[in-house]
Write a protein that holds these residues in place. Structure first.
Motif, PDB file in Angstrom:
ATOM      1  N   GLU A 129      64.731  17.088  38.133  1.00 41.33           N
ATOM      2  CA  GLU A 129      65.771  16.838  37.131  1.00 41.33           C
ATOM      3  C   GLU A 129      66.661  18.065  36.998  1.00 41.33           C
ATOM      4  N   GLU A 183      67.868   9.524  37.294  1.00 39.99           N
ATOM      5  CA  GLU A 183      66.705  10.379  37.068  1.00 39.99           C
ATOM      6  C   GLU A 183      65.550   9.915  37.948  1.00 39.99           C
ATOM      7  N   THR A 189      55.981  21.831  33.236  1.00 42.57           N
ATOM      8  CA  THR A 189      56.913  20.704  33.232  1.00 42.57           C
ATOM      9  C   THR A 189      57.576  20.570  31.869  1.00 42.57           C
ATOM     10  N   CYS A 190      56.821  20.811  30.817  1.00 45.03           N
ATOM     11  CA  CYS A 190      57.399  20.818  29.469  1.00 45.03           C
ATOM     12  C   CYS A 190      58.444  21.916  29.327  1.00 45.03           C
ATOM     13  N   THR A 197      61.601  20.789  31.022  1.00 45.97           N
ATOM     14  CA  THR A 197      62.213  19.757  30.179  1.00 45.97           C
ATOM     15  C   THR A 197      62.926  20.378  28.995  1.00 45.97           C
ATOM     16  N   ASN A 248      67.180  20.842  27.880  1.00 46.36           N
ATOM     17  CA  ASN A 248      67.708  20.295  26.631  1.00 46.36           C
ATOM     18  C   ASN A 248      68.042  21.363  25.592  1.00 46.36           C
ATOM     19  N   SER A 263      59.931  15.958  34.802  1.00 50.87           N
ATOM     20  CA  SER A 263      60.230  16.310  33.420  1.00 50.87           C
ATOM     21  C   SER A 263      59.563  15.260  32.538  1.00 50.87           C
ATOM     22  N   TRP A 268      59.081  12.354  29.661  1.00 52.91           N
ATOM     23  CA  TRP A 268      59.854  11.171  29.298  1.00 52.91           C
ATOM     24  C   TRP A 268      59.962  10.988  27.777  1.00 52.91           C
ATOM     25  N   CYS A 306      63.872  12.884  30.661  1.00 49.79           N
ATOM     26  CA  CYS A 306      63.852  14.327  30.367  1.00 49.79           C
ATOM     27  C   CYS A 306      64.193  14.491  28.897  1.00 49.79           C
ATOM     28  N   HIS A 307      63.176  14.424  28.049  1.00 51.85           N
ATOM     29  CA  HIS A 307      63.395  14.332  26.608  1.00 51.85           C
ATOM     30  C   HIS A 307      62.714  15.487  25.889  1.00 51.85           C
ATOM     31  N   ALA A 344      58.129  17.904  24.849  1.00 53.74           N
ATOM     32  CA  ALA A 344      57.672  19.247  25.211  1.00 53.74           C
ATOM     33  C   ALA A 344      56.652  19.812  24.231  1.00 53.74           C
TER      34      ALA A 344
END
Length: 656
Positions: free
Chosen positions: A173, A195, A267-268, A271, A275, A538, A540, A565-566, A570
């Motif tokens: 992402e 995505e 990964t968090c 992400t 953002n 990432s 969801w 990717c929200h 996280a």
């Protein structure tokens, strides 16, 4: 005379309002512009800037502005751009600037009164504020109307021809403007972003797409994607992009070799960083908007990764905007209450009393708005135009909703605390909070169910997890009642499971506080790890493990509208830092803090948590924990043993 470097300045809050306005007008979906669905404020069009100063000998000043403006030195007016001699002595300088289509700001080049945040501003009223400003805007070349993103070139990791066009995979992402080269002017192309691979290839139903033709090269608007499918493209088409990001240093870290928990954490991080931009966003693809509930969690996550105060302040200001209050923040009842709670928690994190004082009038007017929407029992309810959200769950939202009353009581307590901090009387807020807590117990607690019900108005007596989670997090349930809730609700499979990472964050926080740490680690491995097993790069917006294939990508009645990717996904960053590494402030600004690591069945781990003026490093090797803090005020707690942490000195204690 030594010259101080000037910077651009503006009316307090206008920078955030301006960039929020731009942000919330950028969304596009299925080929349509899609501006935000709520009331938005705008920057003040006319702003006055003030400063009194003295100079021991003659100096100068020159006003620069992106607006129509003049400067008045004492009683004499001068146009912008004119170098003005300033005689020795006491002086008063005023600048008036007007801009009807942007952010009015000024830059005063001077050896005696350069523009900085010692100036005051007003929007032509009696009230004056400290000027807004940031160190990055210290040059005439770039005004504050341009946000200072950083850029990094990226190439696709894989390019291949597919039926009808070319497919580009950037490996993960990402976000930024896409550049296409090697096209022909007579090409008629459709650029489809995804995505997921399926989304990019399904160009007739994808959320983000655009048509291009007539050029040999294109640089397109910045978007989020991993895959790009260019329908109609021939062999030889090349694609690249500029990753656009906010250069925030990642001050927190976590390592747990051989465990999926480490991959979940990283990964968090990816992400969350995607953002974290002008403000904390919800998702980088679809909305790219600022939502108060999402942001509330982002503030907590930020404390364990970036520790950045500026983005928190920007987000708080952007969400609130200027007075007057026309509706709930984002139109959502609970989101107004989160905003009020977050203001107190932000003070506790950064101990910035000046910012708290600046925000208190805005907090008062928002609370007055909320208190004007109560029913005959004194409960806050949704009225016309309000969205009672809480979570994407099947729950009873008839009349007064228990979870909302708990948030209101907590917000009233936050207001009482904020008033006290600012030297004002907050006792009326505290009294209302205490009264409301009593009513919540009387109307919503059911002894026979061992739980708080969603609502009493419908007569359904429905129990979900949400209010019961808040009862633990916000202290509505005493220790005995918490144990009942744990068994009758949180560990009861008959109570509907939470399927959003958003409320999963709150649920796991409550379980951690109840000492269910190994269970939380298992849930992080299965829930967040379940997304990784499906190839997620990432986290969801929503994850239902019972779904399969392209079912995972659909939401809001569109096949690919789910954000992959929200930011609210996280949460493990916070949970790991707060409960596994065990670091938590116990006084404002982390003037005092506790470190109480919990192995949770992990064989070994290490990590760093940012503090306001330093960091705390925690290492566990399976037998003992070693902690080193670069700031004073810490206490290490292992079981019943506590010892002080001296700044710069490692302390090691057995743990197992």
């Amino acid at each position: 005379m030594q010259q101080t470097k000037p910077r651009w300045i503006w009316h307090f809050g206008d920078y955030e309002v301006y960039h929020s306005l731009l942000l919330h007008a950028r969304r596009q979906e299925v080929g349509c512009d899609y501006p935000a669905m709520w009331y938005t404020t705008t920057p003040h069009a006319t702003v006055e800037f003030y400063k009194t100063f003295s100079c021991p000998k003659e100096g100068y000043l020159t006003l620069h502005s992106n607006a129509k403006a003049f400067v008045r030195l004492d009683d004499v007016m001068y146009p912008a751009g004119q170098r003005v001699a300033v005689p020795a002595g006491e002086h008063k300088v005023e600048v008036r600037a007007v801009k009807v289509d942007g952010l009015p700001c000024i830059f005063v080049d001077s050896d005696v009164c350069p523009s900085d945040q010692s100036w005051q501003v007003s929007h032509m009223t009696h009230r004056r504020y400290p000027a807004g400003g940031q160190p990055v805007y210290d040059s005439l070349d770039v005004t504050p109307e341009t946000f200072p993103f950083a850029y990094c070139p990226m190439q696709p990791v894989c390019t291949r021809a597919v039926e009808g066009g070319m497919l580009f995979d950037f490996g993960r992402e990402t976000f930024g403007p896409l550049t296409l080269s090697g096209t022909r002017p007579d090409d008629k192309l459709v650029v489809s972003y995804g995505e997921s691979l399926e989304e990019a290839l399904d160009w007739q139903r994808t959320t983000l797409w655009e048509k291009v033709s007539g050029k040999e090269a294109y640089t397109l608007v910045a978007r989020a994607f991993r895959y790009v499918f260019v329908k109609g493209a021939r062999q030889g088409l090349a694609a690249s992009m500029q990753l656009e990001y906010l250069p925030l240093p990642r001050r927190g870290d976590f390592s747990c070799p051989g465990d999926v928990l480490e991959k979940v954490w990283h990964t968090c991080v990816d992400t969350f960083h995607l953002n974290s931009r002008e403000f904390f966003l919800d998702g980088i693809k679809r909305d790219r908007w600022v939502w108060s509930g999402d942001a509330y969690q982002s503030y907590m996550i930020n404390n364990y990764l970036f520790g950045d105060e500026a983005i928190v302040q920007r987000t708080i200001l952007a969400l609130r905007g200027h007075d007057a209050v026309e509706q709930h923040i984002n139109t959502i009842l609970d989101y107004s209450l989160y905003w009020l709670i977050s203001l107190e928690e932000t003070y506790f994190t950064f101990a910035n009393l000046e910012f708290t004082r600046q925000m208190l009038p805005l907090a008062r007017s928002l609370m007055d708005f909320c208190l004007g929407r109560l029913d005959e029992n004194g409960f806050i309810i949704g009225q016309e135009g309000d969205w009672v959200f809480v979570d994407w769950s099947d729950m009873d939202k008839t009349g007064a909703v228990c979870a909302e009353q708990m948030l209101l009581a907590r917000a009233l307590e936050a207001m009482a605390s904020l008033c006290t901090l600012c030297g004002e009387d907050g006792r009326a807020y505290a009294a209302r909070a205490a009264e409301l807590r009593g009513k919540i117990d009387a109307f919503f607690w059911r002894e026979d169910k061992g739980a708080y019900i969603d609502s009493f108005a419908s007569g359904r007596e429905n129990v979900t997890r949400h209010a019961n989670i808040f009862a633990i997090l916000y202290g509505f349930a005493d220790e005995a009642r918490q144990r009942v809730i744990l068994q009758r609700v949180l560990k009861n499979d008959a109570i509907g499971a939470i399927t959003t990472p958003y409320f999963k964050f709150f649920e796991l926080d409550a379980l951690c506080r109840m000492g269910c740490m190994e269970e939380v680690v298992s849930l992080m491995r299965s829930y967040w790890g379940g997304m990784l097993e499906l190839g997620a790069t990432s986290i969801w917006e929503y994850f239902d493990p019972t779904q399969s294939g392209t079912q995972h990508f659909g939401m809001y009645d569109y096949p690919y509208d789910k954000s992959l990717c929200h930011a609210w996904g996280a949460g493990p960053i916070y949970l790991i830092g707060r409960y596994i590494l065990g670091v938590r402030p116990t006084a404002p600004g982390a003037a005092a803090f506790e470190v109480a690591p919990n192995p949770c069945g992990l064989p070994a781990f290490s990590g760093t948590v940012p503090m306001r003026q330093g960091e705390v490093r925690v290492t566990y090797d399976g037998t003992a924990v070693a902690v080193c803090a670069t700031v004073p005020g810490g206490t290490l707690r292992v079981g019943d043993t506590t010892c002080p942490l001296e700044a710069g000195r490692e302390v090691r204690l057995p743990l197992g």
